[in-house]
Design a protein around this motif. Structure first.
Motif, short mmCIF file in Angstrom:
data_model
loop_
_atom_site.label_atom_id
_atom_site.label_comp_id
_atom_site.label_asym_id
_atom_site.label_seq_id
_atom_site.Cartn_x
_atom_site.Cartn_y
_atom_site.Cartn_z
N PHE A 94 29.26 50.65 37.66
CA PHE A 94 29.74 49.27 37.53
C PHE A 94 30.00 48.68 38.92
O PHE A 94 29.71 47.50 39.17
CB PHE A 94 31.01 49.21 36.68
CG PHE A 94 31.49 47.80 36.44
CD1 PHE A 94 30.93 47.03 35.43
CD2 PHE A 94 32.47 47.23 37.24
CE1 PHE A 94 31.36 45.72 35.20
CE2 PHE A 94 32.90 45.93 37.03
CZ PHE A 94 32.34 45.17 36.00
N ASP A 95 30.56 49.49 39.82
CA ASP A 95 30.78 49.02 41.18
C ASP A 95 29.47 48.58 41.82
O ASP A 95 29.39 47.55 42.50
CB ASP A 95 31.42 50.12 42.04
CG ASP A 95 32.90 50.32 41.73
OD1 ASP A 95 33.43 49.60 40.85
OD2 ASP A 95 33.53 51.18 42.37
N VAL A 96 28.43 49.38 41.62
CA VAL A 96 27.12 49.04 42.18
C VAL A 96 26.57 47.78 41.52
O VAL A 96 25.98 46.92 42.19
CB VAL A 96 26.14 50.21 42.00
CG1 VAL A 96 24.72 49.80 42.39
CG2 VAL A 96 26.58 51.40 42.84
N MET A 116 19.26 53.22 44.84
CA MET A 116 19.57 54.64 44.68
C MET A 116 20.37 54.87 43.40
O MET A 116 20.07 55.79 42.63
CB MET A 116 20.35 55.14 45.90
CG MET A 116 19.53 55.23 47.17
SD MET A 116 20.54 55.64 48.61
CE MET A 116 21.28 57.17 48.08
N GLU A 117 21.38 54.05 43.18
CA GLU A 117 22.22 54.25 42.00
C GLU A 117 21.48 53.89 40.72
O GLU A 117 21.66 54.54 39.68
CB GLU A 117 23.50 53.41 42.13
CG GLU A 117 24.54 53.68 41.05
CD GLU A 117 25.05 55.12 41.09
OE1 GLU A 117 25.50 55.61 40.03
OE2 GLU A 117 25.00 55.75 42.16
N THR A 118 20.63 52.87 40.77
CA THR A 118 19.85 52.49 39.59
C THR A 118 18.90 53.61 39.20
O THR A 118 18.75 53.94 38.01
CB THR A 118 19.06 51.20 39.86
OG1 THR A 118 19.97 50.14 40.17
CG2 THR A 118 18.24 50.81 38.64
N HIS A 119 18.26 54.21 40.18
CA HIS A 119 17.38 55.36 39.91
C HIS A 119 18.17 56.50 39.26
O HIS A 119 17.69 57.15 38.32
CB HIS A 119 16.73 55.84 41.21
CG HIS A 119 15.87 57.05 41.04
ND1 HIS A 119 16.33 58.34 41.22
CD2 HIS A 119 14.56 57.17 40.66
CE1 HIS A 119 15.36 59.19 40.98
NE2 HIS A 119 14.28 58.53 40.65
N HIS A 120 19.38 56.73 39.77
CA HIS A 120 20.22 57.78 39.21
C HIS A 120 20.59 57.48 37.76
O HIS A 120 20.58 58.37 36.90
CB HIS A 120 21.49 57.93 40.06
CG HIS A 120 22.50 58.88 39.48
ND1 HIS A 120 22.32 60.25 39.49
CD2 HIS A 120 23.68 58.66 38.86
CE1 HIS A 120 23.35 60.83 38.92
NE2 HIS A 120 24.20 59.89 38.52
N LEU A 121 20.89 56.22 37.46
CA LEU A 121 21.27 55.84 36.10
C LEU A 121 20.10 55.99 35.13
O LEU A 121 20.28 56.46 34.01
CB LEU A 121 21.76 54.39 36.09
CG LEU A 121 23.12 54.10 36.74
CD1 LEU A 121 23.38 52.60 36.77
CD2 LEU A 121 24.23 54.82 36.00
N ILE A 122 18.92 55.58 35.58
CA ILE A 122 17.75 55.66 34.71
C ILE A 122 17.42 57.12 34.40
O ILE A 122 17.03 57.47 33.27
CB ILE A 122 16.55 54.96 35.37
CG1 ILE A 122 16.83 53.45 35.45
CG2 ILE A 122 15.27 55.22 34.59
CD1 ILE A 122 15.78 52.68 36.21
N ALA A 123 17.58 57.98 35.40
CA ALA A 123 17.24 59.40 35.23
C ALA A 123 18.32 60.17 34.48
O ALA A 123 18.07 61.26 33.95
CB ALA A 123 17.01 60.05 36.59
N LEU A 126 26.58 41.78 32.70
CA LEU A 126 27.62 40.75 32.70
C LEU A 126 28.41 40.78 34.01
O LEU A 126 28.68 39.73 34.62
CB LEU A 126 28.57 40.95 31.52
CG LEU A 126 29.73 39.95 31.40
CD1 LEU A 126 29.21 38.52 31.32
CD2 LEU A 126 30.61 40.29 30.20
N GLY A 127 28.77 41.97 34.47
CA GLY A 127 29.48 42.09 35.74
C GLY A 127 28.65 41.58 36.90
O GLY A 127 29.17 40.92 37.80
N THR A 128 27.35 41.86 36.87
CA THR A 128 26.45 41.39 37.93
C THR A 128 26.41 39.87 37.99
O THR A 128 26.52 39.26 39.06
CB THR A 128 25.03 41.93 37.70
OG1 THR A 128 25.06 43.36 37.69
CG2 THR A 128 24.08 41.46 38.80
#
Length: 271
Positions: free
Chosen positions: A43-45, A207-214, A226-228
């Protein structure tokens, strides 16, 4: 996360990312003070990506001009064009975070796991780097704009930026501090700091998006989107107002805020 928590944290991120008061510190402190569980790093990212979209939109003309100028400088092997020079200096200033990002990210994750430690770190960096900002604003010559940075000065600002992964430091605050020490005007130091946030936040976000998808763990993508969006709106307004008034004011209000906040955190920890 409920809607109020998302709105609050996204607004905090959008407002504090480009002010020299540490968005990461506020994102950690805010849920603790209001009784929420600490939000995920994802969420921070996400809210950082909202601020990235805001700064890209605000500087869209400058970014296009720099991109074309960099292309021209490659073809003609010349940095005579000030827009090309600024673009190359921003790329150079991004290198330290690429080298130091992984070890410092591990440090950040370790700090986030201990509420007492993270509060102490935020209090110390908030006060310490706030005083450093005050010193830089006082002794800086404020004679240069962002188009007249050299290789050494750009790299030094990038090294300062790498420190900002430690909560409470403030990425914008530490890069503005470095810029002021190196003779930039307040507006030039702020503009360079804001432009430098673009590759920095983009790298971290990818980097974090790749981590989330994987990751096999379910992701609340609706909350992230929504936060974005909310952080984007608040950040754009903050950039517009800050750059309009920064040359007519000193950094003292931000320094005083940091001192009060840091001392308040110390008081809460000790008493």
């Amino acid at each position: 996360m409920d809607a109020v928590q998302i709105l609050l944290l996204a607004s905090v991120q959008g407002f504090t990312e480009f002010l020299p008061i540490s968005s990461s510190g506020h994102l950690i402190l805010t849920p603790g003070l209001l009784g929420y569980a600490l939000q995920s790093l994802a969420f921070d990212v996400a809210v950082h990506l909202g601020t990235l979209a805001a700064v890209v939109l605000y500087f869209r003309h400058e970014l296009l001009t720099m991109t074309l100028a960099i292309g021209g400088s490659i073809r003609h092997r010349s940095l005579v064009n000030p827009n090309a020079q600024l673009g190359w200096m921003l790329l150079l200033a991004t290198l330290p975070i690429l080298v130091l990002g992984f070890p410092l990210k591990s440090l950040l994750e370790f700090i986030r796991g201990d509420p007492q430690l993270v509060a102490l770190v935020i209090a110390s960096t908030t006060v310490g780097f706030g005083l450093l900002l005050w010193l830089a604003d006082g002794v800086g010559k404020r004679r240069r704009d962002e188009y007249h940075l050299g290789w050494g000065t750009a790299l030094l600002i990038g090294l300062f930026q790498a420190i900002a992964i430690i909560p409470g430091t403030s990425r914008s605050g530490i890069t503005m501090t470095a810029g002021l020490f190196l003779g930039l005007t307040r507006k030039a130091a702020s503009r360079f700091s804001f432009l430098l946030s673009i590759p920095t936040i983009l790298i971290a976000g990818l980097m974090e998006t790749h981590h989330l998808i994987a990751s096999p763990v379910p992701v609340a993508w609706g909350e992230l989107w929504l936060g974005t969006f909310l952080s984007f709106i608040v950040a754009y307004l903050t950039i517009s107002v800050f750059l309009r008034y920064i040359e007519r004011m000193s950094m003292l209000p931000f320094v005083l805020y940091r001192l009060i906040l840091g001392l308040l955190i110390y008081w809460i920890i000790l008493f």
